[in-house]
Design a protein around this motif. Structure first.
Motif, short mmCIF file in Angstrom:
data_model
loop_
_atom_site.label_atom_id
_atom_site.label_comp_id
_atom_site.label_asym_id
_atom_site.label_seq_id
_atom_site.Cartn_x
_atom_site.Cartn_y
_atom_site.Cartn_z
N GLY A 68 1.80 9.96 -9.74
CA GLY A 68 3.16 9.45 -9.87
C GLY A 68 3.26 7.94 -9.78
N SER A 69 2.21 7.26 -9.27
CA SER A 69 2.27 5.82 -9.10
C SER A 69 1.60 5.13 -10.27
CB SER A 69 1.57 5.42 -7.79
OG SER A 69 2.26 5.95 -6.69
N SER A 70 2.30 4.17 -10.85
CA SER A 70 1.76 3.43 -11.99
C SER A 70 1.01 2.20 -11.48
CB SER A 70 2.89 3.01 -12.93
OG SER A 70 3.72 2.06 -12.28
N ILE A 71 0.28 1.56 -12.39
CA ILE A 71 -0.44 0.33 -12.06
C ILE A 71 0.56 -0.74 -11.61
CG2 ILE A 71 -1.88 -1.51 -12.98
CD1 ILE A 71 -3.37 1.07 -12.59
N THR A 72 1.72 -0.78 -12.24
CA THR A 72 2.75 -1.77 -11.88
C THR A 72 3.22 -1.56 -10.45
OG1 THR A 72 3.49 -1.86 -14.18
CG2 THR A 72 4.99 -2.73 -12.49
N GLN A 73 3.46 -0.30 -10.06
CA GLN A 73 3.89 -0.01 -8.69
C GLN A 73 2.83 -0.42 -7.68
OE1 GLN A 73 4.69 4.19 -9.45
NE2 GLN A 73 6.87 3.88 -9.12
N ILE A 74 1.57 -0.15 -8.00
CA ILE A 74 0.48 -0.54 -7.10
C ILE A 74 0.45 -2.06 -6.95
CG2 ILE A 74 -2.02 -0.51 -6.78
CD1 ILE A 74 -2.07 2.07 -8.42
N PHE A 75 0.60 -2.77 -8.08
CA PHE A 75 0.56 -4.23 -8.07
C PHE A 75 1.70 -4.79 -7.23
CE2 PHE A 75 2.00 -8.29 -9.87
CZ PHE A 75 0.84 -9.04 -9.73
N VAL A 76 2.90 -4.26 -7.41
CA VAL A 76 4.07 -4.73 -6.66
C VAL A 76 3.88 -4.47 -5.17
CG1 VAL A 76 6.54 -4.36 -6.26
CG2 VAL A 76 5.66 -4.53 -8.60
N ARG A 77 3.33 -3.30 -4.84
CA ARG A 77 3.12 -2.94 -3.43
C ARG A 77 2.19 -3.93 -2.74
NH1 ARG A 77 1.26 1.93 -4.23
NH2 ARG A 77 3.33 2.83 -4.30
N TYR A 78 1.08 -4.24 -3.41
CA TYR A 78 0.12 -5.16 -2.79
C TYR A 78 0.59 -6.61 -2.85
CZ TYR A 78 -3.34 -1.61 -1.83
OH TYR A 78 -3.98 -0.53 -1.31
N LEU A 79 1.36 -6.95 -3.87
CA LEU A 79 1.94 -8.29 -3.92
C LEU A 79 2.87 -8.51 -2.74
CD1 LEU A 79 2.30 -10.95 -5.44
CD2 LEU A 79 4.16 -9.89 -6.73
N ALA A 80 3.67 -7.50 -2.41
CA ALA A 80 4.57 -7.59 -1.26
C ALA A 80 3.77 -7.72 0.04
CB ALA A 80 5.47 -6.36 -1.20
N ALA A 81 2.67 -6.96 0.16
CA ALA A 81 1.84 -7.02 1.37
C ALA A 81 1.19 -8.39 1.51
CB ALA A 81 0.78 -5.92 1.32
N VAL A 82 0.68 -8.92 0.41
CA VAL A 82 0.05 -10.24 0.43
C VAL A 82 1.07 -11.32 0.78
CG1 VAL A 82 -0.95 -12.03 -1.07
CG2 VAL A 82 -1.88 -9.70 -1.11
N SER A 83 2.26 -11.22 0.23
CA SER A 83 3.32 -12.19 0.53
C SER A 83 3.68 -12.16 2.01
CB SER A 83 4.56 -11.90 -0.32
OG SER A 83 4.26 -11.98 -1.70
N PHE A 84 3.76 -10.95 2.57
CA PHE A 84 4.11 -10.82 3.98
C PHE A 84 3.04 -11.44 4.88
CE2 PHE A 84 3.79 -8.47 7.99
CZ PHE A 84 5.06 -8.67 8.51
N VAL A 85 1.77 -11.15 4.58
CA VAL A 85 0.67 -11.68 5.39
C VAL A 85 0.60 -13.20 5.26
CG1 VAL A 85 -1.83 -11.73 5.67
CG2 VAL A 85 -0.66 -9.55 5.33
N SER A 86 0.81 -13.72 4.04
CA SER A 86 0.81 -15.17 3.84
C SER A 86 1.94 -15.83 4.62
CB SER A 86 0.95 -15.49 2.35
OG SER A 86 -0.12 -14.95 1.61
N ALA A 87 3.12 -15.21 4.60
CA ALA A 87 4.26 -15.73 5.36
C ALA A 87 3.96 -15.72 6.85
CB ALA A 87 5.51 -14.91 5.06
N ALA A 88 3.27 -14.68 7.32
CA ALA A 88 2.89 -14.60 8.73
C ALA A 88 1.94 -15.74 9.09
CB ALA A 88 2.24 -13.25 9.02
N GLY A 89 1.01 -16.07 8.19
CA GLY A 89 0.10 -17.18 8.43
C GLY A 89 0.81 -18.51 8.51
N VAL A 90 1.77 -18.74 7.60
CA VAL A 90 2.57 -19.97 7.62
C VAL A 90 3.40 -20.05 8.90
CG1 VAL A 90 4.40 -21.27 6.46
CG2 VAL A 90 2.62 -20.14 5.11
N ALA A 91 3.98 -18.92 9.30
CA ALA A 91 4.78 -18.88 10.54
C ALA A 91 3.90 -19.21 11.74
CB ALA A 91 5.42 -17.50 10.69
#
Length: 278
Positions: free
Chosen positions: A128-151
């Motif tokens: 049920g999960s497309s490549i786009t959904q996987i990409f968006v999911r990990y992009l959100a995770a990477v953004s969150f971790v990067s924001a945590a590093g900046v914080a």
């Protein structure tokens, strides 16, 4: 000028630390949910453990900050946790305590066909999960971790600090540290090779892509943190082993992610074909 470089180096450094804190979590969770660690190559874990042990030894010998040494200990414990999971779930299967065996190609059992579609721990592996959904999911995770590093960097700046004039990076070569550094870099590089070979057999099943996503980001920001601190030739030579160990593994990790997307695409195509009415 150095102050600006030091700030950029600190930001990249904190993002790298945030990535390495969470890098093992996806695979540990994947193993727990599958009740198997067979997606991992044992040689991959052992050689990675060697690299982390050498990294820890180098940090101690170089007299780095206690936080760096603590992180080195943390990495070593995470490697050991992965090894324990592999051997523990193997022991459970051998003693008959593993009720529903995980479906990993090459480990075929009578129940494999019944559980193959229902035991995928990561929803991204399901049809049920497309490549786009996987990409968006990990992009959100990477953004969150990067924001945590900046914080984390911002918080560290707000904390009282008596050292208002940071010293320039040390350029003295310590051959003991260099030897350990190059051993660690070589281990990190060659650790990926047995995993890449194993992926051709397992089609990346039982392997968490998050492990390599955060590894890529962590290594990239680590290299940038070194380069941003100083571009002095002697300084870069002194840190060449860490630059090589982190920078070159990025390309191998990208290759592993390429395997994920390739086998995910093939599985999706096969699932689509299977659903087409005859």
């Amino acid at each position: 000028m150095f102050g600006q470089g030091n700030a950029a180096s600190s930001v990249f450094g904190w993002i790298s630390i945030a990535c390495w804190i969470v890098v093992y979590s996806p695979q540990i969770i994947e193993n727990y949910q599958l009740e198997s660690g067979e997606g991992l190559s044992l040689l991959f874990i052992y050689v990675w453990l060697l690299g982390d042990v050498c990294n820890l030894m180098g940090a101690v010998m170089a007299g780095l900050l206690p936080t760096v040494i603590i992180l080195g200990v943390y990495y070593t414990l995470c490697d050991t946790t992965l090894l324990c999971q592999v051997y523990y779930y193997r022991w459970k299967r051998q003693t008959g305590q593993h009720v529903v065996p995980a479906h990993i190609p090459g480990e075929v059992s009578e129940e494999t066909c019944l559980i193959a579609d229902s035991r995928s721990a990561d929803p991204s592996e399901r049809p049920g999960s497309s490549i786009t959904q996987i990409f968006v999911r990990y992009l959100a995770a990477v953004s969150f971790v990067s924001a945590a590093g900046v914080a984390a960097y911002c918080i560290s700046n707000w904390l009282p600090n008596d050292d208002t004039s940071p010293a320039l990076p040390d350029t003295k070569l310590d051959w003991h540290v260099q030897l350990i550094g190059w051993t660690s870099a070589t281990a990190y590089l060659f650790a990926r090779l047995p995993q890449i070979v194993k992926n051709f057999k397992t089609r990346c099943e039982g392997l968490a892509p998050g492990l390599f996503v955060f590894s890529i980001l962590g290594n990239t920001t680590y290299v940038l943190s070194i380069i941003a601190a100083s571009r002095d030739v002697d300084y870069l030579i002194r840190n060449a082993s860490w630059l090589a160990g982190s920078g070159l593994t990025v390309f191998l990790d990208i290759l592993v992610l390429g395997q994920f997307f390739y086998y995910g695409f093939i599985s999706g195509q096969r699932g689509w074909i299977d659903r087409v009415p005859a």
